[in-house]
Design a protein around this motif. Structure first.
Motif, PDB file in Angstrom:
ATOM      1  N   ASP A  94      -1.889  -7.872 -26.199  1.00 30.73           N
ATOM      2  CA  ASP A  94      -1.169  -7.002 -25.259  1.00 30.73           C
ATOM      3  C   ASP A  94      -0.084  -6.211 -25.992  1.00 30.73           C
ATOM      4  OD1 ASP A  94      -2.749  -7.947 -23.200  1.00 30.73           O
ATOM      5  OD2 ASP A  94      -1.196  -9.233 -22.324  1.00 30.73           O
ATOM      6  N   LEU A  95       0.659  -6.885 -26.861  1.00 28.00           N
ATOM      7  CA  LEU A  95       1.716  -6.198 -27.618  1.00 28.00           C
ATOM      8  C   LEU A  95       1.129  -5.153 -28.565  1.00 28.00           C
ATOM      9  CD1 LEU A  95       4.075  -9.209 -28.422  1.00 28.00           C
ATOM     10  CD2 LEU A  95       4.553  -7.287 -26.882  1.00 28.00           C
ATOM     11  N   LYS A 145      -3.663 -13.679 -26.253  1.00 24.05           N
ATOM     12  CA  LYS A 145      -3.641 -12.622 -25.239  1.00 24.05           C
ATOM     13  C   LYS A 145      -2.357 -11.800 -25.338  1.00 24.05           C
ATOM     14  CE  LYS A 145      -3.456 -11.704 -20.307  1.00 24.05           C
ATOM     15  NZ  LYS A 145      -2.466 -10.660 -20.527  1.00 24.05           N
ATOM     16  N   GLU A 146      -1.222 -12.483 -25.468  1.00 22.24           N
ATOM     17  CA  GLU A 146       0.051 -11.767 -25.537  1.00 22.24           C
ATOM     18  C   GLU A 146       0.162 -10.943 -26.819  1.00 22.24           C
ATOM     19  OE1 GLU A 146       3.272 -14.468 -24.704  1.00 22.24           O
ATOM     20  OE2 GLU A 146       2.828 -14.418 -22.562  1.00 22.24           O
ATOM     21  N   ARG A 150      -1.527  -3.475 -28.135  1.00 19.06           N
ATOM     22  CA  ARG A 150      -1.953  -2.339 -27.306  1.00 19.06           C
ATOM     23  C   ARG A 150      -0.770  -1.602 -26.678  1.00 19.06           C
ATOM     24  NH1 ARG A 150      -6.184  -6.076 -25.773  1.00 19.06           N
ATOM     25  NH2 ARG A 150      -4.922  -6.739 -24.012  1.00 19.06           N
ATOM     26  N   GLY A 151       0.448  -2.072 -26.944  1.00 23.80           N
ATOM     27  CA  GLY A 151       1.642  -1.404 -26.430  1.00 23.80           C
ATOM     28  C   GLY A 151       1.989  -1.790 -25.004  1.00 23.80           C
ATOM     29  N   GLU A 152       1.380  -2.848 -24.501  1.00 24.33           N
ATOM     30  CA  GLU A 152       1.662  -3.299 -23.133  1.00 24.33           C
ATOM     31  C   GLU A 152       2.915  -4.160 -23.107  1.00 24.33           C
ATOM     32  OE1 GLU A 152      -1.810  -5.194 -21.493  1.00 24.33           O
ATOM     33  OE2 GLU A 152      -3.127  -3.604 -22.235  1.00 24.33           O
ATOM     34  N   GLU A 153       3.587  -4.141 -21.975  1.00 22.26           N
ATOM     35  CA  GLU A 153       4.795  -4.945 -21.804  1.00 22.26           C
ATOM     36  C   GLU A 153       4.391  -6.329 -21.300  1.00 22.26           C
ATOM     37  OE1 GLU A 153       8.788  -4.645 -19.132  1.00 22.26           O
ATOM     38  OE2 GLU A 153       8.053  -2.812 -20.075  1.00 22.26           O
ATOM     39  N   LEU A 154       5.008  -7.361 -21.846  1.00 22.84           N
ATOM     40  CA  LEU A 154       4.688  -8.723 -21.418  1.00 22.84           C
ATOM     41  C   LEU A 154       5.356  -9.017 -20.083  1.00 22.84           C
ATOM     42  CD1 LEU A 154       5.064 -10.717 -24.761  1.00 22.84           C
ATOM     43  CD2 LEU A 154       3.001  -9.751 -23.751  1.00 22.84           C
ATOM     44  N   LYS A 155       4.653  -9.780 -19.244  1.00 22.86           N
ATOM     45  CA  LYS A 155       5.180 -10.150 -17.934  1.00 22.86           C
ATOM     46  C   LYS A 155       6.262 -11.215 -18.082  1.00 22.86           C
ATOM     47  CE  LYS A 155       0.776  -9.287 -15.717  1.00 22.86           C
ATOM     48  NZ  LYS A 155      -0.415  -9.917 -15.153  1.00 22.86           N
TER      49      LYS A 155
END
Length: 102
Positions: free
Chosen positions: A53-54, A49-50, A56-61
């Protein structure tokens, strides 16, 4: 070059790294092979999942706890007086010879 064959070989835990990464360039595929000694199915799901997310350019929580926090608490627990007394009890219990001649 397709290096997936190198990734798919069995682990020799006395010599090998317990995580392997390979790339099949012409297909744009990343292969991650993790030995179950360092990660279970639940952990693999989190990693997948992480990674997505990376990509897709999303920031990890921010994680609420780190493994080192868990390890410190676990070490305190297994070295507590209560656990040490339990270990002594079971050592005494199982060190006795049981007569099986009925």
């Amino acid at each position: 070059m397709n290096n997936s064959i190198k990734v798919e070989k069995p682990y020799d835990i006395t010599k090998d790294l317990l995580i392997r990464v390979g790339i099949i360039e012409y297909l744009n595929i990343l292969i991650v092979d993790i030995n179950h000694i360092i990660g279970d199915g639940y952990s693999h799901g989190i990693l997948r999942k992480e990674m997505f997310d990376l990509i897709r350019g999303e920031e990890l929580k921010e994680l609420p706890i780190q493994y080192s926090d868990y390890a410190i608490k676990y070490d305190e627990k297994i070295n507590s007086e209560r656990v040490l007394n339990q270990m002594k009890y079971y050592e005494n219990l199982f060190n006795k010879i049981i007569n099986t001649n009925y």
